[in-house]
Design an enzyme around this catalytic site. Structure first.
Site, PDB file in Angstrom:
ATOM      1  N   LYS A 175     -40.919  84.574   1.265  1.00 11.20           N
ATOM      2  CA  LYS A 175     -42.121  84.299   0.431  1.00 11.20           C
ATOM      3  C   LYS A 175     -42.533  82.947   1.074  1.00 11.20           C
ATOM      4  CE  LYS A 175     -44.044  82.418  -3.063  1.00 11.20           C
ATOM      5  NZ  LYS A 175     -44.955  81.765  -2.309  1.00 11.20           N
ATOM      6  N   GLU A 250     -33.891  72.465  -1.492  1.00 16.55           N
ATOM      7  CA  GLU A 250     -34.439  71.385  -1.006  1.00 16.55           C
ATOM      8  C   GLU A 250     -35.748  70.726  -1.440  1.00 16.55           C
ATOM      9  OE1 GLU A 250     -36.334  69.009   0.758  1.00 16.55           O
ATOM     10  OE2 GLU A 250     -36.038  69.425   2.801  1.00 16.55           O
ATOM     11  N   CYS A 284     -41.086  66.087   3.612  1.00 16.73           N
ATOM     12  CA  CYS A 284     -40.073  65.530   2.529  1.00 16.73           C
ATOM     13  C   CYS A 284     -39.034  64.218   2.856  1.00 16.73           C
ATOM     14  CB  CYS A 284     -39.129  66.752   2.238  1.00 16.73           C
ATOM     15  SG  CYS A 284     -38.694  67.324   3.870  1.00 16.73           S
ATOM     16  N   GLU A 384     -42.942  61.531  -5.769  1.00 20.30           N
ATOM     17  CA  GLU A 384     -43.289  61.935  -4.484  1.00 20.30           C
ATOM     18  C   GLU A 384     -44.853  61.973  -4.267  1.00 20.30           C
ATOM     19  OE1 GLU A 384     -42.055  65.733  -3.132  1.00 20.30           O
ATOM     20  OE2 GLU A 384     -41.031  64.962  -1.439  1.00 20.30           O
TER      21      GLU A 384
END
Ligand code: TXE
Length: 499
Positions: A175, A250, A284, A384
């Site tokens: 997905k 992750e 990331c 983040e």
């Protein structure tokens, strides 16, 4: 129109309720395409297709060498179709075409790496301490895998999962992010064209709450591999826990870029720009926290601000553009709120902090932003940003640099800039992050593990460990000279020597 862009059990199909989703380029809002919007039912069907393909053994039962040679063919085909793939990636993400081209090379390299690795991992013999025992460890495919990917490097992040899953002999349901489906569709075309057995690779497009939650909770799924945000990662881990699935997560990072006064100033500055602003910070491992030695901080940050202010924003095919837009209006709102909150908490805005204007108003552009005067605990240091935003902290000793570098609940990546090799190595050892660059930023290798300490995730992608995530180790112990142990006596037997 019921777009037939789901790939389930070897058949292209539309969504069970005929739902579709329009995909727009974030650089200018142009319609890129219309794809099927999968349902929970579609996700369930795809899992069952993957299950029956796995159980049938046509792929899972192939030798690792055969699987490896298939992956090498995938790599070759991806190289042939690179331009088409890169263009599709660029239209979905808005990133510069050259960046998508680099991604496609990296994807082919990833398939090549796992293709070669597949045949090398054939288990091992264990010395059981007796010549009458043969004891060996076999590595078997973990089974049916749900692969849930994000939008920043759509096919690259998916490839880090697809290649080792196939190398190990697993079946999977992919997905991609609902925002960036097109290269996943192309990837399924390649796998089908090269003859992967039906049901081994399945694709369900759609959103996380509908499709993703089935993929992370379905009892027939053995492993969920997810790349995305921390909050979604927690939801997926909890959902997978109900049936004790394996998880590989992750979840991003808040990555320190530590610059000592003895660093090569120009290289460190240039790389600090790359670290923070490549792909508009939607990376990331972005170097979102610049941590610079106080004696050079003023000069370094002044230069950083000057150079950040010159970065040219633009669409994917604009030859002058150095970086592109954010992925969506919602994401730009999030980055905007994040910077505004930082300023409200006391950070000083040195540059940026605003949306692109003029031609850029057609897309979701946000100007490269530098914030200094930040202090531990401020939200801009904790969360983040996933946008073109870098914060500045300063230090006066090696110990303080390490302390600041580890001042995060994440632990994905970090960098050290210094011409003192010993100091660099000491700091690299002390930093609690999954990747440390010394005098560089961002390179990664398919043969080197990638993943995070702390809340950056669970497990590793790439490298031998990246393959092991998709394998179960089985111990087979064979006694070739079985003997009666006599542990439990046969009390009904006639006594020895009796009548
Ligand atoms: O990601 P999500 P979003 C970070 C970044 C960003 C934040 C949120 O900080 O601001 O995440 O971004 C699927 N069950 N990263 O909301 O939700 C979703 O459909 C199962 C870091 O876009 O994590 C998509 O396919 N799946 C990151 C994928 O999860 C679900 C890259 C990622 O979306 C789901 C991207 C659910 N309940 C964002 N909800 C990195 N580590 O590189 C969503 N999804």
């Amino acid at each position: 129109m019921n777009a037939s862009t789901l790939f389930i059990g070897g058949t292209w199909t539309g969504a069970s309720d005929a739902g579709t989703r329009d995909i727009h380029c974030p650089a200018d809002g142009e319609l890129v395409g219309t794809v099927a919007e999968g349902t929970a039912d579609d996700a369930g069907r795809a899992v069952l297709a993957a299950r029956s393909a796995f159980d049938a053994g046509e792929w899972s039962g192939k030798s690792p060498l055969e699987r490896g040679s298939f992956l090498l063919k995938v790599a070759a085909r991806l190289r042939e179709r690179k331009d088409e793939f890169a263009r599709a990636e660029t239209l979905d993400t808005g990133k510069r075409l050259v960046e998508s081209e680099i991604d496609m090379d990296d994807i082919a390299n990833c398939f090549e790496y796992f293709g070669k690795l597949a045949g090398q991992e054939s288990g091992r013999l264990v010395d059981a301490g007796s010549p009458m025992v043969v004891s060996r460890i076999e590595y078997e495919p973990v089974g049916v895998c749900s692969l849930i990917a994000p939008w920043n490097y759509p096919l690259l992040q998916a490839a880090w999962k697809i290649a080792p899953a196939l190398a190990a002999g697993c079946s999977f349901v992919l997905k991609p992010s609902e925002l960036t489906p097109h290269t996943s569709i192309l990837m399924m075309e390649v796998l089908q064209e090269l003859g992967l057995p039906d049901g081994v690779a399945n694709l369900v497009l759609g959103d996380g709450k509908t499709v993703g939650s089935v993929l992370s909770s379905h009892p027939d799924v053995d492993l969920v591999s997810f790349t995305g945000g921390l909050e979604t990662g927690k939801v997926i881990a909890a959902s997978a826990a109900a049936s004790v699935k394996k998880v590989a997560l992750e979840l991003g990072g808040k990555n320190p870029n530590i610059v000592f006064a003895d660093a090569d100033f120009d290289a460190a500055l240039d790389n600090a720009l790359n670290a923070a602003f490549v792909h508009s910070g939607q990376v990331c491992s972005a170097g979102a926290r610049l941590i610079v030695e106080e004696s050079i901080a003023e000069k370094f940050v002044d230069e950083l601000v000057r150079r950040a202010g010159q970065i040219r924003l633009g669409g994917p095919f604009d030859a002058d553009a150095e970086t592109g837009p954010l992925i969506s209006a919602a994401h730009r709102d999030k980055v905007t709120a994040y910077v505004d909150k930082g300023v409200a908490e006391g950070a000083r805005l040195r540059c940026g902090g605003a949306w692109g204007t003029g031609d850029l108003e057609k897309g979701f552009y946000y100007l490269p932003t530098v914030l200094d005067q930040v202090t531990s605990g401020m939200s801009v240091l904790v969360d983040e940003a996933f946008g073109p935003v870098v914060t500045v902290e300063t230090f006066t000793s090696e110990a303080e640099a390490v302390k600041l570098g580890n001042d995060t609940h994440y632990g994905l990546a970090g960098a050290v800039w210094s011409q003192d090799a010993g100091k660099s190595q000491r700091v690299a050892r002390a930093l609690r992050h999954g990747t440390i660059w010394i005098n560089d930023f961002h390179p990664y290798l398919p043969q080197a593990e990638w993943g995070g300490f702390g809340q950056s995730g669970v497990g590793r992608e790439l490298g031998p460990t990246g393959l092991a995530e998709y394998q179960e180790a089985k111990h087979v112990y064979q006694n070739i000279d079985p003997q009666v142990t006599g542990w439990f006596a046969d009390h009904a037997a006639a006594p020895a020597g009796g009548n």
